[in-house]
Enzyme design. Structure first.
Site, PDB file in Angstrom:
ATOM      1  N   LYS A 122       0.838  -1.457  -0.630  1.00 45.84           N
ATOM      2  CA  LYS A 122      -0.154  -0.149  -0.095  1.00 45.84           C
ATOM      3  C   LYS A 122       1.356   1.570  -0.152  1.00 45.84           C
ATOM      4  CE  LYS A 122      -3.949   1.785   2.446  1.00 45.84           C
ATOM      5  NZ  LYS A 122      -4.846   1.470   3.034  1.00 45.84           N
ATOM      6  N   ASP A 134      -1.781  10.137  -6.322  1.00 41.80           N
ATOM      7  CA  ASP A 134      -0.487   9.607  -6.772  1.00 41.80           C
ATOM      8  C   ASP A 134      -0.342   8.358  -6.321  1.00 41.80           C
ATOM      9  OD1 ASP A 134      -0.589   9.358  -3.664  1.00 41.80           O
ATOM     10  OD2 ASP A 134       0.723  11.487  -3.100  1.00 41.80           O
ATOM     11  N   GLY A 135      -0.720   8.123  -5.688  1.00 44.30           N
ATOM     12  CA  GLY A 135      -0.540   6.149  -5.050  1.00 44.30           C
ATOM     13  C   GLY A 135      -0.015   5.900  -4.345  1.00 44.30           C
ATOM     14  N   ASP A 269     -16.758  -0.226  -1.265  1.00 47.56           N
ATOM     15  CA  ASP A 269     -15.163  -0.859  -1.852  1.00 47.56           C
ATOM     16  C   ASP A 269     -14.324  -0.797  -0.637  1.00 47.56           C
ATOM     17  OD1 ASP A 269     -15.740   2.188  -1.789  1.00 47.56           O
ATOM     18  OD2 ASP A 269     -13.582   2.051  -1.754  1.00 47.56           O
TER      19      ASP A 269
HETATM   20  P1  AMP Z   1     -10.356   4.910   0.850  1.00 50.77           P
HETATM   21  O1  AMP Z   1     -11.294   5.742   1.068  1.00 50.77           O
HETATM   22  O2  AMP Z   1      -8.956   4.918   0.889  1.00 50.77           O
HETATM   23  O3  AMP Z   1     -10.705   3.701   0.296  1.00 50.77           O
HETATM   24  O4  AMP Z   1     -10.104   4.816  -1.002  1.00 50.77           O
HETATM   25  C1  AMP Z   1     -11.038   4.991  -2.286  1.00 50.77           C
HETATM   26  C2  AMP Z   1     -10.923   5.481  -3.353  1.00 50.77           C
HETATM   27  O5  AMP Z   1     -10.014   6.130  -3.556  1.00 50.77           O
HETATM   28  C3  AMP Z   1     -10.265   3.842  -3.941  1.00 50.77           C
HETATM   29  O6  AMP Z   1      -9.820   3.666  -4.769  1.00 50.77           O
HETATM   30  C4  AMP Z   1      -8.202   4.247  -3.471  1.00 50.77           C
HETATM   31  O7  AMP Z   1      -7.369   3.539  -4.193  1.00 50.77           O
HETATM   32  C5  AMP Z   1      -8.531   5.431  -4.400  1.00 50.77           C
HETATM   33  N1  AMP Z   1      -7.337   6.369  -3.085  1.00 50.77           N
HETATM   34  C6  AMP Z   1      -7.157   6.776  -1.819  1.00 50.77           C
HETATM   35  N2  AMP Z   1      -5.762   7.342  -1.845  1.00 50.77           N
HETATM   36  C7  AMP Z   1      -5.164   7.125  -3.229  1.00 50.77           C
HETATM   37  C8  AMP Z   1      -3.705   7.953  -3.586  1.00 50.77           C
HETATM   38  N3  AMP Z   1      -3.499   8.756  -2.317  1.00 50.77           N
HETATM   39  N4  AMP Z   1      -3.683   7.647  -4.469  1.00 50.77           N
HETATM   40  C9  AMP Z   1      -3.844   7.197  -5.675  1.00 50.77           C
HETATM   41  N5  AMP Z   1      -5.664   6.835  -5.660  1.00 50.77           N
HETATM   42  C10 AMP Z   1      -5.887   6.850  -3.921  1.00 50.77           C
HETATM   43 MG    MG Z   2     -10.765   2.104   0.231  1.00 56.24          MG
END
Ligand code: AMP
Ligand code: MG
Length: 520
Positions: A122, A134-135, A269
């Protein structure tokens, strides 16, 4: 470094063969190939020893350069094809379309002692699902995920696990409070581990596109590898599968209520198809017992994901999964029947769990009212959940008037305890004492049982923050201390008594301690 790699995911599911990181919609596929991003100066901060041996690696291997490089994304294991998964999701009650692993990259699946583990980084860089982000991940959120997922495991809560936590050596820009004040933070990568990271959203995205063919492949894959005891795919098996996902998700949320865990972002998700707690973002632990509490600042207004609503949200999420199953089997009666059972089953499971917390083990008793009264009392004044339940086992039913004395450490402000409230507590203890007299289990055994469901140590929000602050300055000793403390959350650990205490006042309204955003 020797790992027994078995890439069933790669070989059995339709893949999108993208190798560069263009952001886009990915159709007819369950995942896309990606390569983790190389980092400037990787440095391993912590390794979880039990997880390490669970995947068949030794301490010596963990100390190798290979290990460091693989688990920070700087090298790819031979004969593997890292990938990011495609999924969609309902976020805060609305369909959000395609999401996907925006910053998670699956390295490989390994088999050890007949157990399959998917290894996932992660924060290892962009994927086709990163959209505008930014991933990457920062140290603070990585420590929170690393410590909490392992702590949950040792508490007996179904969860994804963590193998390692490393710094990347890169800086990452984040606006912690979303208030226009971005700042650079240390980049980090966690290696998460679970039998699979497939989510409700992995199925939803396919149904939303009307792609029955791929949906069936994914459902059958899930059955074959994770629900094989249900037998060969058929309408009947699909219903059984759904029923078991319902049961597992319910079990998970009952555990959350037992230990006082608030997930914070229960979007579909973030719901594992295995009923595991997944995606540790702005989660938090109850300090004052409060059904209305959520740690997530993004959810402050509606409090959709508050403590007292978590089981209803699990049900709401299960309805979304039921819609997917309906698309697959074209029959609603069986699905509806399963969903209709949820509320009653949950009430029973919740009651059983709460009875165990207060030491009621004799069958055939109805303690619902006693528990309801207790929950109301706990919320009258700010009362620390962990301290209250742990100390309750010291209550002596032959001295009900001493009840308040036994649990008084749990009150945040003893001056809030008016004569009237004290009286109500005394009354409750009287009822409790008289009910305890009907318990057949000897007292010593009862205390033991209670202490096995009421943890002494949990990852209080401020504790994680202290470990983060120290690690940010290069001191990892607290991270290690908390990791070890939380491996035995039900044990008396006299040397660690300082962690069996209320949240200090300085942490009451501090960012990271009581307020968390999705920024990570
Ligand atoms: P989450 O709310 O953390 O479950 O994220 C929701 C979506 O946003 C998922 O598809 C994650 O992979 C994407 N996501 C969250 N933070 C990032 C990040 N820093 N870079 C890329 N994708 C993100
Ligand atoms: Mg998530």
């Amino acid at each position: 470094m020797k790992l027994n790699i078995k890439d069933t995911f790669n070989s059995e599911l339709p893949a999108d063969p993208i190798l560069e990181n263009a952001r886009r919609q990915v159709e007819d596929a369950c995942y896309s190939f990606v390569t983790p991003k190389k980092t400037k100066k990787p440095e391993m901060l912590h390794i979880a020893p039990d997880m390490l041996s669970a995947i068949g690696l030794s301490k010596e291997e963990a100390a190798s350069k290979d290990f460091l490089n693989v688990f920070t994304g700087n090298a790819v294991l031979p004969n593997t094809n890292p990938y990011a998964m495609c999924y969609g999701g309902h976020q805060f009650g609305n369909w959000a379309g395609q999401l996907g692993d925006g910053r998670a990259i699956n390295l490989a699946e390994v088999v050890h002692h007949d157990k399959r583990w998917a290894l996932q980084l992660k924060g290892a860089g962009e994927t086709p699902y990163s959209r505008t982000a930014d991933g990457l991940a920062v140290l603070r959120s990585s420590i929170r995920e690393y410590l909490c997922s392992e702590a949950m495991h040792y508490l007996g809560v179904p969860t994804t696990r963590a193998l390692s936590l490393a710094l990347t050596g890169d800086q990452v820009l984040r606006d912690v409070l979303y208030d226009g004040h971005p700042a650079y933070e240390k980049g980090a990568v966690v290696c998460r581990v679970a039998p699979t990271f497939i989510r409700f959203g992995s199925f939803e995205i396919l149904a939303s596109r009307g792609d029955k063919e791929t949906l069936e492949i994914l459902v059958n894959y899930t059955l074959k590898h994770f629900y094989s005891h249900l037998g060969a795919p058929s309408k009947k098996t699909y219903l059984q599968f759904f029923k078991e996902v319902v049961a597992r998700s319910m079990e998970m949320v009952v555990h959350w209520q037992r230990v006082g865990f608030v997930h914070g972002v229960m979007n579909t998700d973030n719901m594992s198809i295995l009923g595991l707690t997944i995606d540790y973002g702005p989660y938090g632990w109850l300090e004052g017992y409060d059904h209305g509490w959520t740690p997530n600042t993004t959810d402050r207004q509606h409090k959709r994901y508050r403590f007292g609503q978590q089981s209803d949200i699990v049900l709401w999420n299960l309805y979304q999964l039921a819609n997917v199953m309906y698309f697959l089997i074209d029959e609603s009666a069986g699905l509806e029947a399963i969903l209709e059972q949820y509320k009653g089953d949950y009430e029973q499971a919740y009651l059983r769990m709460m009875r165990s917390k207060i030491g009621m083990y004799t069958a055939g008793k109805n303690d619902a009212l006693l528990i309801k009264d207790l929950e109301a009392l706990l919320q009258l004044t700010e009362t620390d959940m962990t301290l209250f339940f742990r100390n309750l086992s010291a209550f002596d039913e032959s001295q009900p008037s001493k009840g308040l004395e036994v649990i008084k450490d749990a009150f945040y402000d003893s001056s809030a305890l008016t004569t009237e409230i004290s009286k109500r507590w005394d009354q409750w203890f009287l009822g409790y004492a008289s009910r305890l007299k009907d318990e057949t289990l000897p007292k010593v055994a009862r205390v033991k049982e209670m202490n096995a469901v009421n943890p002494k140590y949990v990852l209080r929000n401020y504790m994680a923050q202290l470990a983060i602050d120290a690690a940010d300055k290069g001191d990892n000793s607290l991270l290690d201390e908390l990791f070890n403390l939380l491996k035995k959350p039900y044990d008396e650990q006299p040397k660690n008594n300082k962690w069996f205490a209320k949240r200090p006042e300085w942490a009451r309204n501090k960012v990271g301690c009581s307020m968390l955003s999705c920024s990570s």
